[in-house]
Motif scaffolding. Structure first.
Motif, mmCIF file in Angstrom:
data_model
loop_
_atom_site.group_PDB
_atom_site.id
_atom_site.type_symbol
_atom_site.label_atom_id
_atom_site.label_comp_id
_atom_site.label_asym_id
_atom_site.label_seq_id
_atom_site.Cartn_x
_atom_site.Cartn_y
_atom_site.Cartn_z
ATOM 1 N N ALA A 71 9.097 0.077 13.879
ATOM 2 C CA ALA A 71 9.195 0.023 12.433
ATOM 3 C C ALA A 71 10.181 -0.943 12.276
ATOM 4 C CB ALA A 71 9.435 1.355 11.528
ATOM 5 N N LEU A 72 11.448 -0.723 12.997
ATOM 6 C CA LEU A 72 12.409 -2.029 12.880
ATOM 7 C C LEU A 72 12.464 -3.052 13.627
ATOM 8 C CD1 LEU A 72 15.132 0.901 13.500
ATOM 9 C CD2 LEU A 72 14.717 0.000 11.272
ATOM 10 N N ILE A 73 11.866 -3.085 14.670
ATOM 11 C CA ILE A 73 11.610 -4.442 15.489
ATOM 12 C C ILE A 73 10.214 -5.104 15.208
ATOM 13 C CG2 ILE A 73 11.677 -5.492 17.628
ATOM 14 C CD1 ILE A 73 13.543 -2.946 18.483
ATOM 15 N N LYS A 74 10.167 -6.168 14.591
ATOM 16 C CA LYS A 74 9.074 -6.939 14.143
ATOM 17 C C LYS A 74 9.148 -8.114 15.201
ATOM 18 C CE LYS A 74 8.360 -4.653 10.401
ATOM 19 N NZ LYS A 74 7.931 -3.296 10.794
ATOM 20 N N GLY A 75 7.792 -8.521 15.625
ATOM 21 C CA GLY A 75 7.771 -9.746 16.673
ATOM 22 C C GLY A 75 6.617 -9.821 17.332
ATOM 23 N N TRP A 79 7.650 9.307 21.550
ATOM 24 C CA TRP A 79 6.631 8.753 20.460
ATOM 25 C C TRP A 79 7.497 8.428 19.436
ATOM 26 C CZ3 TRP A 79 2.190 6.813 21.710
ATOM 27 C CH2 TRP A 79 1.426 7.241 23.025
ATOM 28 N N TRP A 80 8.245 9.462 18.923
ATOM 29 C CA TRP A 80 9.092 8.992 17.524
ATOM 30 C C TRP A 80 9.992 8.048 17.656
ATOM 31 C CZ3 TRP A 80 8.214 14.486 18.878
ATOM 32 C CH2 TRP A 80 7.066 15.159 18.148
ATOM 33 N N ILE A 81 10.618 8.037 18.780
ATOM 34 C CA ILE A 81 11.574 6.934 18.963
ATOM 35 C C ILE A 81 10.974 5.592 18.930
ATOM 36 C CG2 ILE A 81 13.255 5.963 20.688
ATOM 37 C CD1 ILE A 81 14.025 8.834 21.419
ATOM 38 N N GLY A 82 9.822 5.611 19.641
ATOM 39 C CA GLY A 82 8.858 4.341 19.648
ATOM 40 C C GLY A 82 8.453 4.016 18.202
#
Length: 196
Positions: free
Chosen positions: A161-165, A153-156
């Protein structure tokens, strides 16, 4: 204390242990059900967003939340009615998930509309809340593998937060599978192994 009284107390302890195992297995089924329901929820919202049908996102979210909540309520109350004695770990886990569920409803439907944060941040925030819930469930049931899987969950949340799209909802679906559905199968497997 005579032999009969000791035998009765040992029988009661064995029954409580077996009941705890059964209730743990029920929690596994609930994890799997809620995980699948949430995957369908995210997939529906993600596809509506992808096909630019944003006018249907809020109605779909409301309907799916009500249906999932109602089915979850039925599953929990059905098992509660058949119980004579409540086991403390199950009570704690159910209360944990009820309060996290209510928090998620507020995070999903109230705060974005009050402009506290943008709607796009919902996946990140929800992942953090669900990570806490899965982690604490692992602590309560004393299952180290659940503790490790809760880190999904924290990795997700970080990846969201980093990968938008437009396809970022696949990150959330993968997170739900690893962080919610897999723990359900592990809980069930541990119950079956304990039963043997």
């Amino acid at each position: 204390m005579d032999q009969n009284q000791v035998a009765r107390e040992i029988t009661i302890i064995k029954q409580m242990i077996e009941k705890t195992k059964r209730e743990t297995a029920e929690s596994g089924h609930l994890f799997i059900f809620m995980g699948i329901a949430t995957v369908l929820f995210v997939l529906c919202v993600g596809l509506l967003e992808l096909f630019q049908l944003s006018q249907w996102i809020l109605p779909a979210m409301i309907i799916l939340t009500i249906v999932n909540g109602f089915i979850g309520f039925l599953v929990v109350t059905k098992s509660d009615k058949s119980e004579r004695v409540k086991i403390y770990p199950k009570t704690v886990v159910l209360n944990l998930w009820v309060i996290c569920g209510l928090t998620l409803v507020l995070l999903t439907f109230l705060f974005p509309f009050l402009k506290v944060y943008p709607f796009s941040a919902l996946g990140v925030i929800a992942s953090l809340i669900l990570g806490i819930a899965v982690f604490v469930t692992g602590v309560i049931y004393e299952m180290r593998s659940i503790l490790w899987l809760s880190s999904a969950w924290w990795i997700g949340a970080i990846l969201l937060a980093l990968i938008k799209g437009p396809f970022s909802f696949f990150i959330l679906i993968a997170t739900i599978i690893v962080g919610w559905i897999f723990p359900g199968f592990i809980i069930n497997r541990q119950y079956k192994n304990g039963s043997k």
